[in-house]
Design a protein around this motif. Structure first.
Motif, short mmCIF file in Angstrom:
data_model
loop_
_atom_site.label_atom_id
_atom_site.label_comp_id
_atom_site.label_asym_id
_atom_site.label_seq_id
_atom_site.Cartn_x
_atom_site.Cartn_y
_atom_site.Cartn_z
N VAL A 1 16.69 7.35 8.93
CA VAL A 1 16.28 8.38 9.89
C VAL A 1 14.76 8.41 10.04
CG1 VAL A 1 16.39 10.84 10.45
CG2 VAL A 1 18.33 9.73 9.29
N GLY A 2 14.08 8.30 8.93
CA GLY A 2 12.62 8.43 8.93
C GLY A 2 11.91 7.13 9.25
N PRO A 3 10.58 7.11 9.01
CA PRO A 3 9.76 5.97 9.46
C PRO A 3 9.60 4.85 8.45
CG PRO A 3 8.35 7.73 8.66
CD PRO A 3 9.77 8.22 8.51
N TYR A 4 10.23 4.96 7.28
CA TYR A 4 10.00 3.96 6.24
C TYR A 4 10.91 2.74 6.42
CZ TYR A 4 7.43 7.64 3.79
OH TYR A 4 6.53 8.62 3.45
N PRO A 5 10.44 1.54 6.06
CA PRO A 5 11.29 0.35 6.12
C PRO A 5 12.45 0.47 5.13
CG PRO A 5 8.98 -0.25 5.88
CD PRO A 5 9.06 1.22 5.64
N VAL A 6 13.55 -0.16 5.47
CA VAL A 6 14.71 -0.16 4.56
C VAL A 6 14.41 -1.01 3.33
CG1 VAL A 6 17.13 -0.85 4.32
CG2 VAL A 6 16.35 0.27 6.42
N ALA A 7 13.72 -2.11 3.52
CA ALA A 7 13.45 -3.03 2.41
C ALA A 7 12.41 -2.44 1.45
CB ALA A 7 12.96 -4.37 2.94
N MET A 8 12.66 -2.61 0.16
CA MET A 8 11.72 -2.15 -0.86
C MET A 8 10.83 -3.28 -1.37
SD MET A 8 12.08 1.06 -1.15
CE MET A 8 12.85 1.53 0.41
N LEU A 9 10.99 -4.45 -0.81
CA LEU A 9 10.12 -5.58 -1.08
C LEU A 9 9.40 -5.95 0.21
CD1 LEU A 9 12.58 -7.76 -3.22
CD2 LEU A 9 10.71 -6.33 -4.08
N ASN A 10 8.33 -6.71 0.07
CA ASN A 10 7.54 -7.06 1.25
C ASN A 10 8.33 -7.91 2.23
OD1 ASN A 10 5.08 -7.38 2.85
ND2 ASN A 10 5.11 -9.49 2.09
N VAL A 11 8.32 -7.49 3.49
CA VAL A 11 8.93 -8.25 4.58
C VAL A 11 7.80 -8.70 5.50
CG1 VAL A 11 10.48 -8.19 6.56
CG2 VAL A 11 11.08 -6.95 4.48
N PRO A 12 7.62 -10.01 5.69
CA PRO A 12 6.53 -10.49 6.54
C PRO A 12 6.58 -9.85 7.93
CG PRO A 12 7.55 -12.32 5.36
CD PRO A 12 8.40 -11.11 5.10
N GLY A 13 5.45 -9.30 8.35
CA GLY A 13 5.36 -8.71 9.68
C GLY A 13 5.73 -7.24 9.75
N ALA A 14 6.23 -6.65 8.66
CA ALA A 14 6.63 -5.24 8.69
C ALA A 14 5.40 -4.34 8.79
CB ALA A 14 7.43 -4.89 7.44
N ARG A 15 5.53 -3.20 9.48
CA ARG A 15 4.40 -2.30 9.67
C ARG A 15 4.01 -1.62 8.38
NH1 ARG A 15 3.30 3.07 11.17
NH2 ARG A 15 5.49 3.66 10.94
N LEU A 16 4.98 -1.31 7.53
CA LEU A 16 4.72 -0.67 6.25
C LEU A 16 5.33 -1.51 5.14
CD1 LEU A 16 5.53 3.09 7.02
CD2 LEU A 16 3.27 2.07 6.77
N ASP A 17 4.72 -1.40 3.97
CA ASP A 17 5.25 -2.05 2.77
C ASP A 17 5.50 -0.94 1.75
OD1 ASP A 17 5.81 -3.44 0.47
OD2 ASP A 17 4.17 -4.87 0.68
N ASN A 18 6.76 -0.75 1.37
CA ASN A 18 7.10 0.35 0.47
C ASN A 18 6.54 0.17 -0.94
OD1 ASN A 18 8.66 2.30 1.97
ND2 ASN A 18 10.25 0.74 2.16
N ALA A 19 6.20 -1.06 -1.31
CA ALA A 19 5.75 -1.30 -2.67
C ALA A 19 4.25 -1.48 -2.79
CB ALA A 19 6.45 -2.53 -3.24
N ALA A 20 3.55 -1.71 -1.70
CA ALA A 20 2.12 -1.97 -1.76
C ALA A 20 1.40 -1.20 -0.65
CB ALA A 20 1.84 -3.46 -1.65
N PRO A 21 1.04 0.06 -0.92
CA PRO A 21 1.21 0.77 -2.19
C PRO A 21 2.57 1.47 -2.26
CG PRO A 21 -0.06 2.12 -0.69
CD PRO A 21 0.20 0.82 0.03
N PRO A 22 2.95 1.97 -3.45
CA PRO A 22 4.22 2.68 -3.58
C PRO A 22 4.31 3.86 -2.61
CG PRO A 22 3.29 2.22 -5.73
CD PRO A 22 2.24 1.86 -4.74
N SER A 23 5.47 4.00 -1.98
CA SER A 23 5.70 5.05 -0.99
C SER A 23 6.70 6.07 -1.52
CB SER A 23 6.23 4.43 0.31
OG SER A 23 7.54 3.92 0.10
N LEU A 24 6.89 7.13 -0.75
CA LEU A 24 7.93 8.11 -1.10
C LEU A 24 9.30 7.45 -1.15
CD1 LEU A 24 7.00 11.36 0.87
CD2 LEU A 24 6.93 11.00 -1.61
N ALA A 25 9.53 6.50 -0.26
CA ALA A 25 10.82 5.81 -0.27
C ALA A 25 11.03 5.06 -1.57
CB ALA A 25 10.91 4.86 0.92
N LEU A 26 9.98 4.42 -2.07
CA LEU A 26 10.11 3.71 -3.35
C LEU A 26 10.34 4.69 -4.49
CD1 LEU A 26 10.04 0.99 -4.79
CD2 LEU A 26 7.59 1.30 -5.10
N LEU A 27 9.73 5.86 -4.42
CA LEU A 27 9.97 6.87 -5.46
C LEU A 27 11.39 7.42 -5.37
CD1 LEU A 27 6.58 8.82 -5.56
CD2 LEU A 27 7.36 6.92 -6.99
#
Length: 447
Positions: free
Chosen positions: A251-277
Motif C-alpha cells: 500500500v505504501g511507498p516502500y519497495p517490496v524487496a528487502m535487498l538492493n534491486v538495480p534501478g529501484a527508487r529506494l533501497d530498504n537496506a541502504a540505509p535501513p528503512s521502516l520496512a526493514l524494521l
C-alpha cells in the motif's frame, strides 16, 4: 572432530546456544543468497561482469523478507555484546578492555582479506593490468565490508548504549525507530540527506533489542528492560511485523524487496528503512516461536558441534565468499567454459546447483587457509591498566578502521586504483588496525 567434541563437552550450561545457531544460519543465508542471485555475463570489452538477478525476477521480491537476515545478525550481536560486556565487568574488567578484546575477532580476519587483495592487486598491476579493472575486481570482493562498517560502528557504542538500555529499556529502540521514520520522510519527500543517520539508527534499534533479549534471562530485571520471550509474544510480533510490512510495501511507498534491486527508487537496506524494521519485527517473532524446539535440538552433540564449527570461522566465511566467486569466475573464464545463460531461463536455473557447489568448494579452500586466523583468536584477560589515554586510543583505532572501510566502500567501482583500494583508505585502515593490535599487546596501558 575431536577438538569440536571437546569444545561441545566444555560448553557452559548457561550458554544460549540458540544465539550461536542464529548467527551461523544468518551468515550462511547471506552467502547462499549472494551466490544464488548472481548473474554472470560479459561486458562490451569481453570481460566477465556480474549483477543481481532481482531486477529480472520481481516475483522473488517477497522472498527477500526471509533472505534479508542482517537484522538477525544485529539482534544476535546485541545479545552477544551485552553478555560478553557483562561477563567482563563481573570479572573486574572495564569497557575499554572489552572493546580492545572485541577488536581481535573482527579486525584480524578483515586485515587478512585486505592484505591478500592488495598484494594480488599489486602483482596484477606490475604485470600490466588496467588499474580500473583491478579496482572493479577488488570492489566486488569487498562488498561484504559495507555491512562490517555498520557493525564496527555499533560495537564501540555498546557500552554507552547498554547503559541507556539499563536506564530506559525498550524506550531506546522505540526512539531509534522514530528517528528512522524521520529519515524515511527525508528520502521520500526531501531532503534525502536526512536519511543518512538511518545507517546508524536502524541497526542500533535492532542491536538494542538484543540487549533486551539478553536481559530477559534474569527475571529480576525490570520489565522495561526485558524482551518478552513467550510463544504468544512471538506470534504477536510475527503478525504485527507482517501486517505493517504489507501496508508499507504493497500500500505504501516502500519497495517490496528487502535487498538492493538495480534501478529501484529506494533501497530498504541502504540505509535501513521502516520496512526493514518491520521485517526485523516479524523475524524476531519467528525466532521466539522456534526457540523451544531449536534449544532441544541443540542439546544433541552433533548439531551443536556443527554450530561450533561454523561460528569458529563465521566472519571468515562472510568476508571471503565473494572473493570465492571472483576466483571461480576468473578460472572458468580463463578455461573458456564460463556459462552465461540468460537470467530466469531453464539453463540459468539448472546452473544454480553446480554453481553453488563449485563456489562452496572454492570457499572451503579459502576458509581452510584463512579460517585459523579467526578460529585461533583468543580473548585476553584485563591485564592492562585503566586510563583515559587507553580509551582514546581504542576509539581512535576503531575510527581508523571504520574510516578506511567506509572510504573504500564509497569509492566508485571504476576508479583507477592500482592497489584495488584507495591509498587513503588503506592507510587509515592499517593505522587503526595497528593501534588496536598494539593495545591488545599492552601498549598504551600506562597513564
Amino acid at each position: 572432530m575431536r577438538r569440536l567434541r571437546q569444545l561441545a563437552e566444555r560448553t557452559p550450561a548457561g550458554r544460549e546456544r540458540y544465539v550461536d545457531l542464529l548467527r551461523a544460519l544468518a551468515i550462511v543465508m547471506v552467502v547462499l543468497g549472494h551466490w544464488g542471485i548472481t548473474v554472470i555475463g560479459y561486458d562490451r570489452a569481453g570481460r566477465p561482469t556480474g549483477h543481481s538477478a532481482l531486477g529480472d525476477l520481481p516475483w522473488a521480491w517477497p522472498l527477500t523478507w526471509v533472505a534479508q537476515v542482517m537484522p538477525v545478525f544485529f539482534l544476535v550481536g546485541g545479545y552477544a555484546n551485552a553478555a560478553s560486556l557483562t561477563a567482563r565487568r563481573s570479572r573486574g574488567g572495564d569497557a575499554t578492555g572489552w572493546l580492545i578484546d572485541r577488536s581481535a575477532r573482527l579486525v584480524r580476519p578483515t586485515t587478512a582479506l585486505l592484505v591478500v587483495l592488495v598484494v594480488g592487486a599489486a602483482v596484477a598491476h606490475l604485470r600490466g593490468a588496467d588499474p580500473t579493472e583491478i579496482r572493479t575486481v577488488v570492489w566486488f570482493a569487498t562488498i561484504p565490508l559495507w555491512f562490517l562498517v555498520a557493525y564496527l560502528v555499533v560495537v564501540p557504542l555498546t557500552p554507552p548504549m547498554y547503559a541507556l538500555h539499563r536506564r530506559f529499556g525498550l524506550v531506546v529502540p522505540l526512539v531509534l525507530v522514530g528517528l528512522v521514520a524521520l529519515g524515511d520522510l527525508g528520502r521520500i519527500l526531501g531532503p534525502a540527506g536526512l536519511a543518512t543517520g538511518n545507517y546508524l539508527f536502524g541497526w542500533l534499534a535492532v542491536h538494542q533489542l538484543g540487549f533486551a533479549w539478553y536481559d530477559a534471562r534474569s527475571p529480576t530485571n525490570p520489565p522495561r528492560r526485558r524482551l518478552p520471550t513467550s510463544r504468544r509474544t512471538g506470534a504477536v510480533l510475527l503478525a504485527v511485523g507482517l501486517v505493517v510490512l504489507v501496508l508499507l510495501t504493497v500500500v505504501g511507498p516502500y519497495p517490496v524487496a528487502m535487498l538492493n534491486v538495480p534501478g529501484a527508487r529506494l533501497d530498504n537496506a541502504a540505509p535501513p528503512s521502516l520496512a526493514l524494521l518491520a521485517v526485523a519485527t516479524a523475524q524476531l517473532g519467528l525466532i521466539l516461536l522456534l526457540q523451544a524446539p531449536a534449544r532441544r535440538w541443540l542439546r544433541r552433540s552433533g548439531p551443536w558441534q556443527a554450530v561450533i564449527a561454523v561460528n569458529s570461522v563465521v566472519l571468515t566465511v562472510f568476508l571471503w565468499h565473494l572473493t570465492a566467486a571472483v576466483l571461480l569466475i576468473g578460472l572458468l573464464d580463463a578455461l573458456g567454459v564460463l556459462p552465461t545463460p540468460r537470467v530466469g531461463s531453464a539453463a540459468w536455473w539448472a546452473w544454480r546447483v553446480p554453481w553453488l557447489l563449485a563456489l562452496a568448494v572454492v570457499l572451503a579452500a579459502l576458509v581452510a587457509v584463512f579460517g585459523p586466523i579467526e578460529a585461533r583468536t583468543r580473548r585476553h584477560g584485563d591485564t592492562t591498566a585503566r586510563g583515559r589515554r587507553r580509551t582514546a586510543l581504542a576509539v581512535a583505532g576503531y575510527a581508523g578502521v571504520v574510516a578506511g572501510l567506509l572510504l573504500n566502500s564509497l569509492t566508485r567501482k571504476a576508479a583507477p586504483e592500482p592497489l584495488g583500494l584507495p591509498t587513503p583508505a588503506l592507510l587509515a585502515y592499517l593505522a587503526g588496525a595497528g593501534v588496536l593490535r598494539l593495545l591488545r599487546s599492552g601498549w598504551g596501558s600506562r597513564g
